[in-house]
Every structure is written in C-alpha cells, then in structure tokens.
Design a protein around this motif. Structure first.
Motif, short mmCIF file in Angstrom:
data_model
loop_
_atom_site.label_atom_id
_atom_site.label_comp_id
_atom_site.label_asym_id
_atom_site.label_seq_id
_atom_site.Cartn_x
_atom_site.Cartn_y
_atom_site.Cartn_z
N ARG A 73 69.29 -82.78 -18.00
CA ARG A 73 69.90 -82.60 -16.77
C ARG A 73 70.78 -81.67 -16.58
O ARG A 73 70.85 -80.38 -16.03
CB ARG A 73 70.53 -83.62 -15.61
N ILE A 74 72.04 -81.75 -17.89
CA ILE A 74 73.00 -80.11 -18.48
C ILE A 74 72.52 -79.02 -17.85
O ILE A 74 72.36 -78.36 -17.56
CB ILE A 74 74.04 -80.06 -18.57
N ASP A 75 71.16 -78.75 -19.22
CA ASP A 75 70.48 -77.74 -19.67
C ASP A 75 69.96 -77.38 -18.02
O ASP A 75 69.77 -76.05 -17.71
CB ASP A 75 69.10 -78.38 -20.41
N GLU A 76 69.37 -77.87 -17.14
CA GLU A 76 68.52 -77.52 -15.88
C GLU A 76 68.76 -76.69 -14.80
O GLU A 76 69.43 -75.73 -14.31
CB GLU A 76 67.77 -78.75 -15.97
N ARG A 77 70.66 -77.08 -15.22
CA ARG A 77 71.79 -76.75 -14.19
C ARG A 77 71.90 -75.92 -14.96
O ARG A 77 72.10 -74.32 -13.78
CB ARG A 77 72.37 -77.78 -13.88
N CYS A 135 71.64 -79.17 -28.84
CA CYS A 135 72.64 -78.52 -28.35
C CYS A 135 70.97 -77.09 -28.82
O CYS A 135 70.64 -76.44 -28.66
CB CYS A 135 73.38 -78.12 -29.26
N ALA A 136 70.38 -77.30 -29.78
CA ALA A 136 68.86 -76.85 -30.34
C ALA A 136 68.12 -77.25 -29.13
O ALA A 136 67.31 -75.76 -29.56
CB ALA A 136 68.43 -77.37 -31.53
N GLU A 137 67.99 -77.82 -29.40
CA GLU A 137 66.28 -78.71 -28.04
C GLU A 137 66.53 -77.77 -26.57
O GLU A 137 65.76 -77.32 -26.18
CB GLU A 137 66.59 -79.83 -27.82
N PHE A 138 68.38 -77.88 -26.49
CA PHE A 138 68.46 -77.52 -24.88
C PHE A 138 69.48 -75.98 -24.70
O PHE A 138 71.17 -76.07 -25.67
CB PHE A 138 68.76 -78.72 -24.29
N GLY A 172 70.59 -74.53 -22.31
CA GLY A 172 71.46 -74.46 -21.17
C GLY A 172 71.91 -75.66 -21.55
O GLY A 172 73.57 -75.20 -21.23
N PHE A 173 72.36 -76.36 -22.34
CA PHE A 173 72.82 -77.53 -23.20
C PHE A 173 74.17 -76.79 -24.20
O PHE A 173 75.56 -77.02 -23.68
CB PHE A 173 71.77 -78.60 -23.04
N TYR A 174 73.58 -76.69 -24.54
CA TYR A 174 74.75 -75.38 -25.78
C TYR A 174 75.50 -74.35 -25.17
O TYR A 174 76.76 -74.55 -25.37
CB TYR A 174 73.57 -74.85 -26.78
N ARG A 175 75.13 -73.95 -24.01
CA ARG A 175 76.20 -72.59 -23.38
C ARG A 175 76.84 -73.17 -22.67
O ARG A 175 78.36 -72.72 -23.34
CB ARG A 175 74.75 -71.92 -22.96
N PHE A 176 76.53 -74.81 -21.98
CA PHE A 176 77.57 -75.40 -21.33
C PHE A 176 78.69 -75.76 -22.26
O PHE A 176 79.87 -75.64 -21.91
CB PHE A 176 76.59 -76.24 -20.13
N ALA A 177 77.75 -76.05 -23.74
CA ALA A 177 79.29 -76.61 -24.98
C ALA A 177 80.15 -75.48 -25.51
O ALA A 177 81.04 -75.99 -25.32
CB ALA A 177 78.34 -77.36 -25.80
N LYS A 178 79.36 -74.30 -25.64
CA LYS A 178 80.58 -73.18 -25.71
C LYS A 178 81.29 -72.72 -25.10
O LYS A 178 82.22 -72.84 -25.30
CB LYS A 178 79.23 -72.59 -25.91
#
Length: 272
Positions: free
Chosen positions: A13-17, A58-61, A63-69
């Motif tokens: 969900r985070i990745d998609e947004r 983070c490796a799979e998504f 966008g999620f990795y980008r948000f975490a960074k």
C-alpha cells in the motif's frame, strides 16, 4: 521469522501511493505531507518487521524503500539540526533526541541487530531516553513515538528489560551508592557524545560513494579526539571523586565496548 502476508500488504500500500506521488514529481516535503495517513502502517512495520525483514520489503517494493529513505534522511537532518521539524518549527531538544534515537535504531536494525544486541549498542542513548520519558508530557511523548518509530521501539525494548534490570539492581549492585555529583557530568558527556560518534560515523559509512562527506568527516574527527581524551582521563576522574572500586568496574564495563565500537567505526571511515 519471515515477512508475513499482512506485512507485504502494508508495504504494498505504501509502495503504490509512493509511486503515484513520485509520478507527480513532488518534492520530498510534499511527499511527506501526502503520506501522513500511511505512517501508522510504516510504524507497525518498523516494530514488527525490523532488520532483515524490513530489508526484504525494501528490496521487493521500490516505493516503500524510497519512503523509508526519506524518513531516514528526515530523522538524520532533525537530529543534527539541519532540518526543521514538520511545520517549520524550531528544532526542540525533544525532537532532536527522538530523531537521533530513531536514526541509530534504524542503523543498527539495518545491520541485523535486534533486542538485547540492539540495547547493548544503544547504551549511549540511555540518559536521553530517560530525559524524554521523565520530562515531556504524555501527549508529546505519544506524538514523538508516532513520528519516530525507532524511538518507540527502543523505548519498548527498554521497558521490557526494566523489570529484569530492577531485580538485578536489588541483588547484584543495589548496595552501591549513587555516583558523586563531581563525576556525573563526565559520565553523562561520555555517554551522549559516544552515541553521537557512533551514529555520525555510521552515517558517513552509509553515505560514502553517494555524496561528499568531508565536512562530516572533519566534525567526527574532532569529536573522536575530544571523546578519547576525556575517556582516557576517566579512571583518574573516578579515583579523584572517590567512586567505589565496584562502581568503577561497572563503569569500565559500560564504556569499554562503546570505545571499541567507536574505534572500529573510525577505522572504517578513515581507512578510505
């Protein structure tokens, strides 16, 4: 334990947004305001899927990795005072402490450290955590824990260990007197500055090859020399303050691994 289906759903969900927002070419500060509703999910993942499990998400998504960074960069900037807290307010002491703890927890979990090992490496942050827990209001503390998931995780780990430590204090070293006032500032400084060194040196290592860190290297080198100068005088300071030998032994056991970790990180940073 592997990543659960629910963890993957939250990350997705985070990745998609995030991908939707990046497609709009928004600035990071704009992204953060648009992602506020997703912070509870991210907070949950920080607590329930730390370390390798977070790395897998983070490796799979992407966008999620980008948000975490983005959140990691925000915490690092607030901890150093380079970035104002959300809303443009002046960085307060509690925000700087919370951001610094959050950043260090993320660094350690990225290296696979959890629970007891993480607590051991967070020894330098004990006084700062104690200050937060005993000084700020319940509402402010709840807000900080929502904004900085690493702070919440560290706080919960410390509370879980508190009962064990309390019992140990009663049986093993509860008889020892409180440290004399003359030595308390030195011990507090060594703890907090040691934490700053570990966090700062690790940040430089993480950023090497991505941006120029020469200013940060110079700052950390100054901190390093000052810290070890004061650490080198700790034994004499304890003796001069008439600290009992048993207390001196406990303090040496506390600071020895901190000094070793700082030396190791310093060697890695300045070997290149």
């Amino acid at each position: 334990m592997s990543v659960t289906v629910e963890h993957r759903r939250m990350a997705a969900r985070i990745d998609e947004r995030m991908k939707q927002l990046e497609a709009l070419e928004l600035l990071e500060v704009e992204i953060l305001s648009q992602m506020a509703d997703f912070m509870p999910d991210f907070h949950h993942l920080m607590l329930k899927a730390p370390g390798p499990k977070m790395d897998a998400l983070c490796a799979e998504f992407s966008g999620f990795y980008r948000f975490a960074k983005i959140l990691e960069t925000l915490a690092a900037g607030i901890a150093t005072g380079k970035i104002k807290v959300p809303g443009g307010r002046t960085v307060s002491k509690e925000h700087k402490i919370a951001a610094a703890i959050d950043q260090r927890v993320r660094q350690l979990e990225a290296k696979g450290l959890e629970d007891a090992a993480l607590l051991e490496h967070m020894a330098g942050h004990i006084l700062d955590l104690q200050w937060l827990w005993s000084t700020v209001s319940d509402d402010t503390l709840a807000f900080l824990c929502r904004e900085y998931p690493g702070l919440y995780r560290y706080g919960m780990l410390m509370e879980a260990a508190a009962e064990i430590e309390n019992q140990k204090a009663k049986t093993a070293y509860g008889h020892l007197p409180v440290l004399p006032d003359a030595i308390k500032p030195t011990v507090a400084h060594l703890l907090t500055e040691g934490a700053t060194l570990e966090r700062g040196l690790q940040t430089i290592l993480n950023e090497q090859g991505r941006r120029d860190m020469w200013v940060e290297r110079e700052v950390m080198e100054g901190h390093y020399e000052h810290w070890f100068k004061q650490f080198g005088g700790l034994a004499d300071a304890l003796q001069a303050a008439n600290v009992p030998q048993e207390s001196q032994t406990l303090l040496r056991a506390l600071f020895k691994p901190i000094a070793q970790r700082i030396q190791q990180l310093h060697g890695q940073v300045f070997a290149s």
